[in-house]
Design a protein around this motif. Structure first.
Motif, short mmCIF file in Angstrom:
data_model
loop_
_atom_site.label_atom_id
_atom_site.label_comp_id
_atom_site.label_asym_id
_atom_site.label_seq_id
_atom_site.Cartn_x
_atom_site.Cartn_y
_atom_site.Cartn_z
N VAL A 115 67.22 -22.38 18.11
CA VAL A 115 65.97 -22.69 18.82
C VAL A 115 66.04 -22.21 20.27
N LEU A 116 67.21 -22.37 20.90
CA LEU A 116 67.35 -21.94 22.29
C LEU A 116 67.19 -20.42 22.40
N ILE A 117 67.80 -19.68 21.49
CA ILE A 117 67.64 -18.22 21.51
C ILE A 117 66.19 -17.85 21.23
N GLU A 118 65.58 -18.54 20.28
CA GLU A 118 64.17 -18.28 19.98
C GLU A 118 63.29 -18.59 21.19
N LEU A 119 63.63 -19.66 21.92
CA LEU A 119 62.86 -20.01 23.11
C LEU A 119 62.95 -18.91 24.17
N LEU B 204 46.43 -11.14 21.85
CA LEU B 204 46.67 -10.21 20.75
C LEU B 204 48.09 -9.64 20.80
N TRP B 205 48.56 -9.31 22.00
CA TRP B 205 49.92 -8.79 22.13
C TRP B 205 50.95 -9.86 21.77
N GLY B 206 50.59 -11.12 21.93
CA GLY B 206 51.52 -12.20 21.62
C GLY B 206 51.85 -12.33 20.14
N PHE B 207 51.02 -11.74 19.27
CA PHE B 207 51.31 -11.80 17.83
C PHE B 207 52.57 -11.02 17.48
N ALA B 208 53.03 -10.15 18.36
CA ALA B 208 54.23 -9.35 18.09
C ALA B 208 55.52 -10.12 18.35
N ILE B 209 55.43 -11.32 18.86
CA ILE B 209 56.63 -12.12 19.15
C ILE B 209 57.25 -12.59 17.83
N PRO B 210 58.57 -12.46 17.65
CA PRO B 210 59.22 -12.89 16.39
C PRO B 210 59.38 -14.40 16.31
N PHE B 211 58.29 -15.11 16.01
CA PHE B 211 58.34 -16.57 15.96
C PHE B 211 59.26 -17.08 14.85
N ALA B 212 59.42 -16.33 13.77
CA ALA B 212 60.13 -16.83 12.58
C ALA B 212 61.61 -16.50 12.59
N ALA B 213 62.14 -15.88 13.64
CA ALA B 213 63.54 -15.43 13.63
C ALA B 213 64.50 -16.60 13.49
#
Length: 817
Positions: A371-375, A402-411
């Motif tokens: 979670v920390l790395i994801e944060l 729209l650009w925020g959708f490219a963030i890897p939320f599920a990593a």
């Protein structure tokens, strides 16, 4: 005992150096108690998360990038009652006060009168010269030949041609009226506010009122429209002089040359006093104050940015940066601690209801670090998205959402799914979604986006049996992200133009791709750091080209065949009760690697003779039990994962070599007591289901292999006997296996053994004569014999100890059947 040369070395210097480095790195942490270490780690985790979350976040995204005339991208709402000084407006007002402060001039009121007196003195001096000349001494013969008579009259005042000036004055016989006229003209044209051209920059054409100070520093406000430059004043005076009547033109020019130099500036610019006055005026200006009320709408999406909006934006930013910064950190820290505490309690609870590959503390550490790395990725991703949007002035590329959708939320969720458990991955997804909502401008919608995207990664893949599983999960996440991106646009009522949809879809797919990149990069690191045994790692350990497995196949072929057979039985048994079948199968490949120390001392590797016939029972027991200790040593040497190495001692448990013990007791002299511990395996008993199944499958396979004709009834008899013996000996007391599970395991092992040792038809001409003497040409259903180290006709002949151990080696004279 026969020596077998030097034992092979399977580890490398690099592996030894890595282990030594790990021990050195962990040494400082060993100074603290486990509870203290956990609390320190928890505090550091919460602190780092707080620092990542405590960003300047008002209701406006990228307010710093707004300029006058820009279009507001999202509603801007005051987060609290704000009273702030507008530094820019205050400075603007102070500059205006300085510019409106009149310059200070010094006025000399005696300058004109001094010039008049100088002119009159020169006039009177010339007059006395003329009188002295007219009354001068005359010699006796009447000739005026004295020095005075011979000299010319000279003008003592200012002027270019002083003799010409003197002649003009003398020609009019020092007319008192002319003197008064000239004095009056000098007073008229020299009595105003005359300034030097060098101070012309301080005179403004709009006629601004200025302060003029006299000799006593008393000031008066005077309009600059009355200021006259020195050159203009002299030109006016010259013009008036030339207009006098009764004088020749040459005489008037001479008089002008005498009067003009006397006309001097009456005022001068006082720079020091002016700067002091302007500084005082600037200090007297009160600061410009911006007042906002809580939840006041400062700007709405689509509004054009005005100077007033910019001042209000700055007030909101200043509020977040300065006035409430300590409260912000404290509030977020408490909030983060509560979230992580809930995650810790869930991890602890999860470990009590299911078997996890990690302890609760290590499991929580994996979740928290992920979670920390994801944060950190979220923080960087939103910053990059806002930066890209700020560089664009056209829709849709100027929309940071729209650009925020490219963030890897599920990593993070995908990483925990592949390494540990879907339920822990789900709590990881929840934490990621909450933090994403705190960082994102459109908080709640982005929370839902992150949660659903992570759920797709968690439940969109099966078991992690190949490296391509990560890529497949990334594709699933990318496709789900595209649908979610369109849903977010609909919820925010954004215009669904083709360009906007294409950009959102591309960013969603990019989010899935980045999820693959970061997960694939972090996966081997976490596997090694936490010692997690994934299915891919297990499959890598099944490679027959590995040195230890190659040596086992070469030097102990019987043991190698036995290991594969046990693995097949254990795998099927694990499937029947939902245990880790792959772990059991790979554990079976390594459970007897300790037999490499002396392969021929074990019955499955013997060729026609039993080496234990020449040894005392204690020696035989020591050799047989030592394959456990040597196996553990070899496992550490080759860096075998702990979960696999645990099969080596636990598949024997603490059972006793019963037949060797009885043999020793029979051979012992009368009255001598035999130490039973010398005939007992070191243990421990099986601690997990897969190890218990390994113990059962190992004994059942050895017993079935010893039957000369393993028909279904014989197999069922020996399997039941072994199960009852192991349960009665208490070997399964320390693992969480149930009686219902044991029943399923027993039936599965029986079915598997029957399938392995299935009946075969004897074909005419290929049957051994001893098997079918009465009807050599007719086929009949009979079991084929196979050559084994030891074989028994009836199940009751198999030496099964009270603990369910098959002790073929204990029987004297048993060779190859």
């Amino acid at each position: 005992m026969k020596q077998h040369g030097r034992r092979p070395r399977f580890s490398s210097p690099l592996t030894d150096a890595r282990k030594q480095l790990a021990r050195v790195a962990a040494r400082p942490f060993n100074w603290f108690r486990p509870t203290t270490r956990f609390l320190l780690g928890f505090f550091v985790l919460a602190l780092l998360s707080t620092l990542l979350l405590a960003r300047t976040r008002s209701a406006m995204p990228a307010a710093e990038a707004y300029q006058e005339g820009d279009v507001v991208r999202a509603d801007v709402v005051a987060p609290a009652d704000i009273t702030s000084e507008d530094a820019r407006e205050t400075e603007h007002r102070r500059e205006a006060a300085q510019s409106n402060t009149p310059p200070v001039w010094d006025f000399d009121p005696t300058q004109t009168e001094s010039a008049v007196q100088n002119f009159r003195v020169s006039w009177e001096t010339l007059k006395r010269q003329a009188e002295a000349r007219s009354t001068g001494a005359v010699n006796t013969n009447g000739n005026a030949n004295t020095q005075l008579e011979r000299s010319e009259l000279v003008w003592t005042g200012a002027g270019a041609d002083r003799q010409a000036i003197a002649r003009a004055v003398v020609a009019h016989r020092f007319d008192p009226g002319a003197l008064e006229t000239l004095s009056r003209l000098l007073r008229e044209h020299g009595g105003g506010h005359i300034y030097d051209e060098r101070d012309a920059m301080q005179v403004r054409p709009e006629g601004q009122t200025v302060e003029v100070r006299g000799g006593a520093q008393s000031g008066a406000n005077v309009s600059q429209s009355s200021f006259v430059p020195l050159s203009a004043a002299r030109e006016n005076l010259r013009r008036r002089i030339l207009q006098l009547s009764g004088w020749r033109q040459s005489e008037l020019e001479s008089l002008a040359s005498a009067l003009l130099p006397l006309l001097k500036p009456t005022i001068s610019f006082n720079r020091e006093a002016t700067e002091a006055a302007r500084g005082a005026a600037a200090k007297s200006v009160p600061p410009a104050i911006v007042v906002l009320k809580r939840n006041q709408i400062v700007a709405r999406a689509g509004d054009t940015v005005t100077p007033q909006m910019l001042r209000q934006f700055a007030a909101v930013r200043g509020y977040s940066h300065t006035e409430r910064r300590p409260q912000l950190y404290l509030g977020i820290f408490i909030f983060v601690c509560a979230i992580y505490w809930a995650a810790w309690r869930f991890t602890e609870y999860r470990s009590t209801i299911t078997t996890l590959p990690l302890s609760p503390v290590r499991g929580f550490t994996l979740v928290a670090s992920s979670v920390l790395i994801e944060l950190a990725l979220l923080r960087a991703g939103f910053a990059v998205a806002e930066g890209i949007a700020a560089q664009s002035t056209h829709a849709p590329t100027n929309d940071a959402g729209l650009w925020g959708f490219a963030i890897p939320f599920a990593a993070a969720a995908l990483l925990v799914t592949l390494l540990v458990d879907t339920q822990l991955a789900l709590i990881t997804a929840v934490l990621t979604a909450i933090f994403a909502g705190l960082l994102a401008p459109n908080g709640m919608l982005m929370t839902c986006f992150a949660l659903v995207s992570s759920s797709a990664a968690i439940y969109g893949i099966g078991r992690y049996r190949e490296r391509q599983s990560v890529t497949k999960a990334g594709l699933v996440v990318g496709l789900v992200n595209v649908v979610l991106a369109v849903a977010v646009m609909l919820a925010e009522q954004k215009p669904l133009t083709l360009n906007a949809i294409l950009l959102a879809a591309a960013c969603g797919l990019a989010g899935g791709l980045l999820t693959v990149v970061f997960t694939a990069g972090l996966l081997p690191i976490n596997e090694s750091f936490f010692g997690i045994l994934t299915d891919v790692k297990l499959l890598e350990l099944s490679n027959a080209d590995l040195p230890v497995l190659g040596q086992l196949a070469l030097r102990a072929p019987g043991t190698n065949q036995h290991s594969h057979a046990v693995g097949q039985l254990a795998e099927e048994a694990c499937r029947s009760i939902g245990a880790n079948s792959l772990l059991a199968r790979i554990g079976a490949l390594y459970h007897d690697i300790g037999k490499l120390a002396a392969p021929e001392m074990f019955v499955e590797n013997q060729q026609g003779y039993n080496a234990h016939d020449r040894l005392r029972p204690t020696q035989s027991a020591r050799i047989i039990t030592s394959h456990v200790t040597y196996g553990l040593k070899l496992a550490r040497e080759i860096g075998l994962p702990t979960q696999i190495a645990d099969f080596i001692p636990q598949h024997h448990g603490t059972r006793t070599l019963h037949f060797f013990l009885r043999k020793a007791q029979a051979e012992a002299p009368e009255g001598e007591t035999v130490d039973e511990t010398e005939f007992r395996y070191p243990g421990p008993k099986p601690q997990f289901k897969e190890a218990a199944i390994m113990m059962l499958a190992d004994s059942c396979e050895a017993a079935a292999r010893s039957l000369s004709r393993p028909d279904p009834e014989s197999i069922r008899v020996i399997v039941g006997k072994i199960f009852d013996a192991i349960v009665s000996d208490g070997q399964l007391d320390e693992c969480d296996i149930t009686l219902r599970g044991l029943t399923k395991i027993r039936e599965t092992i029986i079915i598997s053994l029957v399938a392995i040792y299935h009946a075969r038809i004897d074909y005419p001409g290929f049957n051994p004569p001893s098997l079918d003497p009465s009807q050599p040409t007719l086929p009949h259903a009979e079991f084929d014999s196979e050559e084994r180290g030891v074989s028994y006709t009836r199940p009751s002949e198999i030496p099964i100890s009270k603990g369910g151990e098959v002790e073929d080696e204990a029987l004297t004279g048993k060779g190859k059947a």
